[in-house]
Design a protein around this motif. Structure first.
Motif, PDB file in Angstrom:
ATOM      1  N   LEU A  19       0.838  -1.199   0.000  1.00 39.13           N
ATOM      2  CA  LEU A  19       0.000   0.000   0.000  1.00 39.13           C
ATOM      3  C   LEU A  19       0.869   1.244   0.000  1.00 39.13           C
ATOM      4  CD1 LEU A  19      -2.727  -0.731   2.747  1.00 39.13           C
ATOM      5  CD2 LEU A  19      -3.053  -0.772   0.267  1.00 39.13           C
ATOM      6  N   VAL A  20       0.357   2.303  -0.643  1.00 39.29           N
ATOM      7  CA  VAL A  20       0.902   3.642  -0.481  1.00 39.29           C
ATOM      8  C   VAL A  20      -0.258   4.534  -0.070  1.00 39.29           C
ATOM      9  CG1 VAL A  20       2.027   5.613  -1.573  1.00 39.29           C
ATOM     10  CG2 VAL A  20       2.654   3.310  -2.258  1.00 39.29           C
ATOM     11  N   GLY A  21      -0.056   5.345   0.970  1.00 37.90           N
ATOM     12  CA  GLY A  21      -1.101   6.255   1.413  1.00 37.90           C
ATOM     13  C   GLY A  21      -0.555   7.650   1.619  1.00 37.90           C
ATOM     14  N   PHE A  22      -1.230   8.650   1.038  1.00 39.01           N
ATOM     15  CA  PHE A  22      -0.799  10.045   1.091  1.00 39.01           C
ATOM     16  C   PHE A  22      -1.747  10.815   2.015  1.00 39.01           C
ATOM     17  CE2 PHE A  22       0.886  13.524  -2.056  1.00 39.01           C
ATOM     18  CZ  PHE A  22       1.367  14.250  -0.989  1.00 39.01           C
ATOM     19  N   SER A  23      -1.216  11.447   3.079  1.00 37.86           N
ATOM     20  CA  SER A  23      -1.988  12.282   3.987  1.00 37.86           C
ATOM     21  C   SER A  23      -3.116  11.467   4.641  1.00 37.86           C
ATOM     22  CB  SER A  23      -2.522  13.505   3.240  1.00 37.86           C
ATOM     23  OG  SER A  23      -2.989  14.476   4.136  1.00 37.86           O
ATOM     24  N   GLN A  24      -4.393  11.828   4.419  1.00 36.68           N
ATOM     25  CA  GLN A  24      -5.468  11.012   4.986  1.00 36.68           C
ATOM     26  C   GLN A  24      -5.477   9.615   4.361  1.00 36.68           C
ATOM     27  OE1 GLN A  24     -10.271  11.128   6.019  1.00 36.68           O
ATOM     28  NE2 GLN A  24      -9.395  12.755   4.776  1.00 36.68           N
ATOM     29  N   GLY A  25      -4.965   9.495   3.142  1.00 35.62           N
ATOM     30  CA  GLY A  25      -4.809   8.178   2.532  1.00 35.62           C
ATOM     31  C   GLY A  25      -3.863   7.305   3.336  1.00 35.62           C
ATOM     32  N   GLY A  26      -2.884   7.940   4.009  1.00 37.15           N
ATOM     33  CA  GLY A  26      -1.988   7.198   4.891  1.00 37.15           C
ATOM     34  C   GLY A  26      -2.719   6.658   6.101  1.00 37.15           C
ATOM     35  N   LEU A  27      -3.679   7.422   6.606  1.00 38.33           N
ATOM     36  CA  LEU A  27      -4.505   6.946   7.715  1.00 38.33           C
ATOM     37  C   LEU A  27      -5.334   5.738   7.279  1.00 38.33           C
ATOM     38  CD1 LEU A  27      -5.837   7.178  10.512  1.00 38.33           C
ATOM     39  CD2 LEU A  27      -7.362   8.919   9.538  1.00 38.33           C
ATOM     40  N   ILE A  28      -5.920   5.816   6.079  1.00 40.26           N
ATOM     41  CA  ILE A  28      -6.690   4.689   5.552  1.00 40.26           C
ATOM     42  C   ILE A  28      -5.782   3.466   5.380  1.00 40.26           C
ATOM     43  CG2 ILE A  28      -8.177   3.886   3.694  1.00 40.26           C
ATOM     44  CD1 ILE A  28      -9.271   6.236   5.415  1.00 40.26           C
ATOM     45  N   ILE A  47      -1.324  -7.372   3.357  1.00 43.66           N
ATOM     46  CA  ILE A  47      -0.407  -6.247   3.176  1.00 43.66           C
ATOM     47  C   ILE A  47       0.941  -6.591   3.812  1.00 43.66           C
ATOM     48  CG2 ILE A  47      -0.016  -3.806   3.562  1.00 43.66           C
ATOM     49  CD1 ILE A  47      -2.378  -4.573   1.707  1.00 43.66           C
ATOM     50  N   LYS A  48       1.960  -6.689   2.974  1.00 46.06           N
ATOM     51  CA  LYS A  48       3.302  -7.049   3.438  1.00 46.06           C
ATOM     52  C   LYS A  48       4.236  -5.847   3.570  1.00 46.06           C
ATOM     53  CE  LYS A  48       1.896 -11.296   3.163  1.00 46.06           C
ATOM     54  NZ  LYS A  48       1.454 -12.001   4.392  1.00 46.06           N
ATOM     55  N   ALA A  49       3.922  -4.768   2.867  1.00 51.39           N
ATOM     56  CA  ALA A  49       4.767  -3.571   2.923  1.00 51.39           C
ATOM     57  C   ALA A  49       3.904  -2.345   2.657  1.00 51.39           C
ATOM     58  CB  ALA A  49       5.895  -3.656   1.893  1.00 51.39           C
ATOM     59  N   MET A  50       4.241  -1.242   3.317  1.00 46.85           N
ATOM     60  CA  MET A  50       3.426  -0.039   3.213  1.00 46.85           C
ATOM     61  C   MET A  50       4.323   1.198   3.268  1.00 46.85           C
ATOM     62  SD  MET A  50       0.232   1.096   5.648  1.00 46.85           S
ATOM     63  CE  MET A  50       1.189   0.997   7.172  1.00 46.85           C
ATOM     64  N   VAL A  51       3.998   2.182   2.418  1.00 45.90           N
ATOM     65  CA  VAL A  51       4.671   3.473   2.441  1.00 45.90           C
ATOM     66  C   VAL A  51       3.627   4.543   2.731  1.00 45.90           C
ATOM     67  CG1 VAL A  51       5.981   5.182   1.138  1.00 45.90           C
ATOM     68  CG2 VAL A  51       6.439   2.751   0.802  1.00 45.90           C
ATOM     69  N   THR A  52       3.916   5.408   3.704  1.00 44.01           N
ATOM     70  CA  THR A  52       3.042   6.541   3.980  1.00 44.01           C
ATOM     71  C   THR A  52       3.758   7.829   3.616  1.00 44.01           C
ATOM     72  OG1 THR A  52       3.789   6.669   6.294  1.00 44.01           O
ATOM     73  CG2 THR A  52       1.816   5.349   5.840  1.00 44.01           C
ATOM     74  N   TRP A  53       3.038   8.723   2.965  1.00 42.08           N
ATOM     75  CA  TRP A  53       3.552  10.037   2.616  1.00 42.08           C
ATOM     76  C   TRP A  53       2.790  11.085   3.439  1.00 42.08           C
ATOM     77  CZ3 TRP A  53       3.416  10.135  -3.519  1.00 42.08           C
ATOM     78  CH2 TRP A  53       4.402   9.288  -4.017  1.00 42.08           C
ATOM     79  N   SER A  54       3.488  11.879   4.209  1.00 50.15           N
ATOM     80  CA  SER A  54       2.867  12.975   4.976  1.00 50.15           C
ATOM     81  C   SER A  54       1.614  12.497   5.694  1.00 50.15           C
ATOM     82  CB  SER A  54       2.503  14.148   4.034  1.00 50.15           C
ATOM     83  OG  SER A  54       3.594  14.563   3.270  1.00 50.15           O
ATOM     84  N   SER A  55       1.710  11.361   6.339  1.00 48.49           N
ATOM     85  CA  SER A  55       0.510  10.676   6.821  1.00 48.49           C
ATOM     86  C   SER A  55      -0.054  11.231   8.114  1.00 48.49           C
ATOM     87  CB  SER A  55       0.807   9.190   7.018  1.00 48.49           C
ATOM     88  OG  SER A  55      -0.362   8.500   7.425  1.00 48.49           O
ATOM     89  N   VAL A  56      -1.384  11.262   8.176  1.00 46.06           N
ATOM     90  CA  VAL A  56      -2.094  11.480   9.437  1.00 46.06           C
ATOM     91  C   VAL A  56      -1.812  10.287  10.335  1.00 46.06           C
ATOM     92  CG1 VAL A  56      -4.359  11.712  10.512  1.00 46.06           C
ATOM     93  CG2 VAL A  56      -3.898  12.827   8.318  1.00 46.06           C
TER      94      VAL A  56
END
Length: 307
Positions: free
Chosen positions: A143-152, A163-172
């Motif tokens: 998964l990649v999640g940006f801002s509120q997408g990072g919260l999701i 989900i084996k790996a995840m990247v968050t960008w500017s995440s809540v």
């Protein structure tokens, strides 16, 4: 003598043709990929998405990443960062699926339907769609999640073992209201009175109607506590000059998981959107794309090592 000249001319022509052919080969990219628009049935509505697949070898199983956009954004993300990330991943042999949450981008649903529950459901709808495709390696889903997408992304990863790996960008990051406090101060009363709040964004022509359920679910959110259930790997990326979601949020998230499985990337002098825009109110790209390109490259490299 004429025969010799003709022979030399013919030889030179063959050499020139060979050089042109070599140059053409060198200019041809060593990768190819396809883009496919999809409509995923989420029950009450369809989730639009774009599936990007690298060139496949017969019988090959490929890893795949789902991209989750932030508030008031859409599947390609600000400055087309997700579109650009999809190409970067495809060059390394990774597929991706970027989606529009309810009421955003090409979604025909009412934005009042958007909340943490439906966003999680949209994400799992995307994952379920990928599982049904025989070409994807189901042990290498990210998964990649940006801002509120990072919260999701956190909410999904905490309860979905795929989900084996995840990247968050500017995440809540955090339980409860956290960085949405000022947003609640401004709009929560309106949502309680009317069932939704009309929220305008300078980069959007039309406002978004935030449903009361979104506010109530944010208040009761336990994503930070629930992340203890996540067993995969994490890269948290944050800008040092992010005033919307301060980088300490990403630091907290990484510390909660520990150095064995989580890494932090602080991008010097970067804002919430990694300086991709020259003017956030007009959605104009900055001339200097050095910082956003570094985020794209680092994200791609990290997936290549961990997924």
């Amino acid at each position: 003598m004429k025969k010799i000249r003709k022979a030399v001319a013919l030889l030179m022509g063959i050499v020139a043709l060979a050089l042109v052919s070599c140059a053409s080969v060198e200019k041809t990219p060593s990768y190819t990929y396809t883009e496919q628009e999809v409509q995923l049935n989420a029950g009450m509505y369809y989730v639009p998405g774009i599936l990007v697949k690298p060139k496949l070898k017969a019988g090959q199983k490929i890893p795949v990443v789902v991209m989750l956009h932030g508030t008031a954004s859409q599947k390609n993300e600000v400055g087309n960062l997700y579109q650009r990330l999809a190409v970067s991943l495809a060059k390394r042999g990774y597929a991706s699926l970027r989606i529009d949450f309810a009421g955003t981008g090409d979604s025909l649903a009412d934005y009042k339907l958007y909340n943490l529950t439906t966003a999680k459901h949209d994400t799992k709808t995307a994952l379920n769609y990928l599982v049904r495709q025989e070409i994807f390696d189901l042990d290498r889903m990210g998964l990649v999640g940006f801002s509120q997408g990072g919260l999701i992304a956190q909410l999904v990863a905490a309860e979905d073992e795929r989900i084996k790996a995840m990247v968050t960008w500017s995440s809540v990051v955090g339980d409860g209201v956290t960085v949405f406090e000022s947003f609640f101060d401004k709009y929560y009363a309106e949502a309680k009175d009317n069932g939704f709040a009309v929220v305008e964004f300078p980069w959007r022509e039309e406002p978004l109607n935030f449903g009361l359920q979104w506010f109530n679910e944010i208040k009761n959110n336990t994503s930070f506590t629930d992340m203890k259930n996540y067993q995969g790997k994490l890269l948290a990326v944050a800008g040092t000059e992010d005033t919307l979601v301060p980088p300490v949020s990403s630091t907290r998230l990484v510390n909660s998981i520990g150095p064995a499985r989580a890494s932090l990337m602080l991008v010097k002098d970067a804002d919430h959107m990694f300086n991709v825009l020259a003017d956030s109110n007009e959605n104009t790209l900055a001339e200097d794309q050095t910082i956003p390109e570094s985020v794209l490259q680092s994200t791609t490299d990290w997936f290549a090592k961990t997924l």
